[in-house]
Design an enzyme around this catalytic site. Structure first.
Site, PDB file in Angstrom:
ATOM      1  N   SER A  34       0.835  -1.199   0.000  1.00 30.14           N
ATOM      2  CA  SER A  34       0.000   0.000   0.000  1.00 30.14           C
ATOM      3  C   SER A  34       0.873   1.253   0.000  1.00 30.14           C
ATOM      4  O   SER A  34       2.020   1.242   0.456  1.00 30.14           O
ATOM      5  CB  SER A  34      -0.929   0.019   1.217  1.00 30.14           C
ATOM      6  OG  SER A  34      -0.205   0.355   2.385  1.00 30.14           O
ATOM      7  N   THR A 146     -16.091   4.797   8.395  1.00 33.29           N
ATOM      8  CA  THR A 146     -14.935   4.234   9.088  1.00 33.29           C
ATOM      9  C   THR A 146     -15.081   2.717   9.119  1.00 33.29           C
ATOM     10  O   THR A 146     -16.197   2.206   9.226  1.00 33.29           O
ATOM     11  CB  THR A 146     -14.798   4.752  10.534  1.00 33.29           C
ATOM     12  OG1 THR A 146     -13.755   4.004  11.191  1.00 33.29           O
ATOM     13  CG2 THR A 146     -16.081   4.578  11.331  1.00 33.29           C
ATOM     14  N   SER A 148     -13.719   0.971  11.489  1.00 33.64           N
ATOM     15  CA  SER A 148     -13.310   0.624  12.852  1.00 33.64           C
ATOM     16  C   SER A 148     -14.475   0.649  13.844  1.00 33.64           C
ATOM     17  O   SER A 148     -15.062   1.708  14.084  1.00 33.64           O
ATOM     18  CB  SER A 148     -12.236   1.625  13.314  1.00 33.64           C
ATOM     19  OG  SER A 148     -12.131   1.659  14.715  1.00 33.64           O
ATOM     20  N   ARG A 151     -13.888   3.343  16.490  1.00 35.46           N
ATOM     21  CA  ARG A 151     -14.262   4.708  16.118  1.00 35.46           C
ATOM     22  C   ARG A 151     -15.781   4.870  16.121  1.00 35.46           C
ATOM     23  O   ARG A 151     -16.305   5.882  16.587  1.00 35.46           O
ATOM     24  CB  ARG A 151     -13.696   5.047  14.731  1.00 35.46           C
ATOM     25  CG  ARG A 151     -12.188   5.261  14.731  1.00 35.46           C
ATOM     26  CD  ARG A 151     -11.636   5.394  13.315  1.00 35.46           C
ATOM     27  NE  ARG A 151     -10.210   5.696  13.317  1.00 35.46           N
ATOM     28  CZ  ARG A 151      -9.369   5.327  12.358  1.00 35.46           C
ATOM     29  NH1 ARG A 151      -9.823   4.631  11.324  1.00 35.46           N
ATOM     30  NH2 ARG A 151      -8.095   5.666  12.422  1.00 35.46           N
ATOM     31  N   GLY A 173     -10.573   0.118   2.290  1.00 35.88           N
ATOM     32  CA  GLY A 173      -9.828   0.722   1.198  1.00 35.88           C
ATOM     33  C   GLY A 173      -8.696   1.592   1.691  1.00 35.88           C
ATOM     34  O   GLY A 173      -8.576   1.887   2.876  1.00 35.88           O
ATOM     35  N   THR A 177      -9.011   5.931  -1.571  1.00 39.07           N
ATOM     36  CA  THR A 177     -10.363   5.395  -1.725  1.00 39.07           C
ATOM     37  C   THR A 177     -11.303   6.005  -0.697  1.00 39.07           C
ATOM     38  O   THR A 177     -12.425   6.424  -1.018  1.00 39.07           O
ATOM     39  CB  THR A 177     -10.346   3.858  -1.567  1.00 39.07           C
ATOM     40  OG1 THR A 177      -9.488   3.305  -2.559  1.00 39.07           O
ATOM     41  CG2 THR A 177     -11.742   3.273  -1.709  1.00 39.07           C
ATOM     42  N   ARG A 178     -10.839   6.069   0.550  1.00 38.39           N
ATOM     43  CA  ARG A 178     -11.702   6.572   1.632  1.00 38.39           C
ATOM     44  C   ARG A 178     -12.014   8.055   1.452  1.00 38.39           C
ATOM     45  O   ARG A 178     -13.169   8.472   1.582  1.00 38.39           O
ATOM     46  CB  ARG A 178     -11.037   6.308   2.984  1.00 38.39           C
ATOM     47  CG  ARG A 178     -10.943   4.815   3.284  1.00 38.39           C
ATOM     48  CD  ARG A 178     -10.221   4.526   4.591  1.00 38.39           C
ATOM     49  NE  ARG A 178     -10.015   3.087   4.735  1.00 38.39           N
ATOM     50  CZ  ARG A 178     -10.164   2.422   5.868  1.00 38.39           C
ATOM     51  NH1 ARG A 178     -10.527   3.048   6.967  1.00 38.39           N
ATOM     52  NH2 ARG A 178      -9.958   1.120   5.918  1.00 38.39           N
ATOM     53  N   CYS A 265      -7.669  -6.380  17.204  1.00 39.25           N
ATOM     54  CA  CYS A 265      -7.701  -4.988  16.755  1.00 39.25           C
ATOM     55  C   CYS A 265      -9.003  -4.636  16.056  1.00 39.25           C
ATOM     56  O   CYS A 265      -9.232  -3.493  15.691  1.00 39.25           O
ATOM     57  CB  CYS A 265      -6.496  -4.646  15.877  1.00 39.25           C
ATOM     58  SG  CYS A 265      -6.592  -5.276  14.202  1.00 39.25           S
TER      59      CYS A 265
END
Length: 340
Positions: A34, A146, A148, A151, A173, A177-178, A265
């Site tokens: 990435s 998000t 997550s 979050r 992404g 992308t985000r 995580c």
């Protein structure tokens, strides 16, 4: 901050002659493909080259987390970006690897050494919103992207407590992308890590830095982990030059909390350890933790403060103590998306 590093330097110098035949050969640094991983690996490569005097070449490795289209919470979260890099290390295909520390599983394999945790970048989460909006300026019903659960839990709780209505939308992404979801109008905002945008030179895209009082970051967020074979003493010592003792103590405490909550995580757990200073003198370390339901209806948020840990075991104990308090307050029941 340099005292813990000093004993390591002579080892590297003393060991150097043993490796003399190829001491100028390039070190192979394994990295995900990435853009963000390449950027942070490039920064580490420069630093390692400076301390070893050897060139460093990047070896790109594709991980399951990069190719899977599923959401991180579904594919287990922890380790999906790490396993392929660790396999390459164990097979000797690379000499060392760089990970985002928050991606590392909390258990460390005996064959691999966490040789360095460099100075941490900004651990905060940030908002990238349309029209330059700050979080509290988002319109009612704003769609906030998000991937997550951590979050989501905290953003929804903050919105509920401040009379806001938002809809958190799961996304995946890379950074482009985000942010593209916002630029296209599909979403009103996305939440990302400040450190990642900083390493990509994209801080100007940020419309709001989210206070850690609003959203506690993921354990280890903003920190990098440099890993190599445990039996390569010379390389462990050389890489150790890049270690920041305060960062290592902080992320060890955060990850100990995560492990004691038995969460991966992808679980909605936030944690941040920071040092409290009186002028230039560091006095104490404060560890804050949060766990909550993703809809934000229930949060358990606690903190503890104690002497700055001087050993790995002391840092681990700080995390375990706070986790025990959080579990006593009902944290376990809030982790419906708990990792196996």
């Amino acid at each position: 901050m340099s005292e813990p590093r000093e004993p390591r330097a002579p080892q590297g110098q003393a060991g150097a002659p043993q490796g003399r035949p190829d001491e100028k050969a390039a070190l192979r640094l394994g990295t995900r493909r990435s853009k963000l991983a390449m950027a942070q690996s490039g920064l580490v490569a420069q630093a390692v080259s400076q301390v070893t005097g050897r060139p460093v070449e990047l070896v790109e490795i594709t991980t399951y987390g990069d190719t899977s289209r599923e959401h991180l919470a579904q594919i287990g979260g922890t380790g999906v970006f790490v396993t392929a890099l660790r396999e390459a290390l164990l097979l000797g295909e690379i000499d060392f690897a760089v990970h985002s520390l928050k991606d590392l599983p909390t258990g460390q394999p005996d064959e691999l050494a966490l040789a360095a945790v460099p100075l941490r970048e900004d651990p905060r989460d940030v908002l990238v919103a349309r029209d330059g909006l700050r979080f509290e300026e988002l319109p009612d019903g704003a769609r906030v992207g998000t991937g997550s659960p951590r979050r989501m839990a905290q953003l929804n709780a903050y919105a509920r407590n401040h009379g806001m209505t938002i809809e958190t939308v799961p996304i995946r992404g890379n950074v482009d992308t985000r942010i593209g979801y916002v630029r296209s109008g599909e979403l009103d905002a996305v939440v990302l890590a400040a450190a990642g945008l900083g390493r990509l030179g994209r801080i100007e895209d940020v419309t709001d830095f989210l206070s850690v009082d609003t959203v506690l970051p993921a354990p280890g967020q903003g920190a990098l982990a440099i890993e190599c074979a445990a039996d390569n003493a010379d390389l462990v010592a050389a890489l150790g030059e890049l270690d920041d003792p305060f960062t290592r103590a902080a992320v060890t405490a955060e990850r100990s909390l995560l492990a004691a909550l038995e969460a991966g995580c992808s679980a909605p757990v936030g944690a941040l350890a920071d040092v409290l200073a009186d002028g230039q003198i560091v006095k104490e370390m404060r560890l804050r933790g949060v766990v909550g339901t993703t809809d934000g209806t229930t949060l358990v948020q606690l903190s503890t403060t104690g002497p700055v840990p001087e050993t790995h075991d002391q840092a681990m104990a700080l995390g375990r103590e706070l986790a025990a308090e959080m579990l006593a307050k009902g944290a376990a029941g809030l982790m419906g998306e708990r990792a196996h």
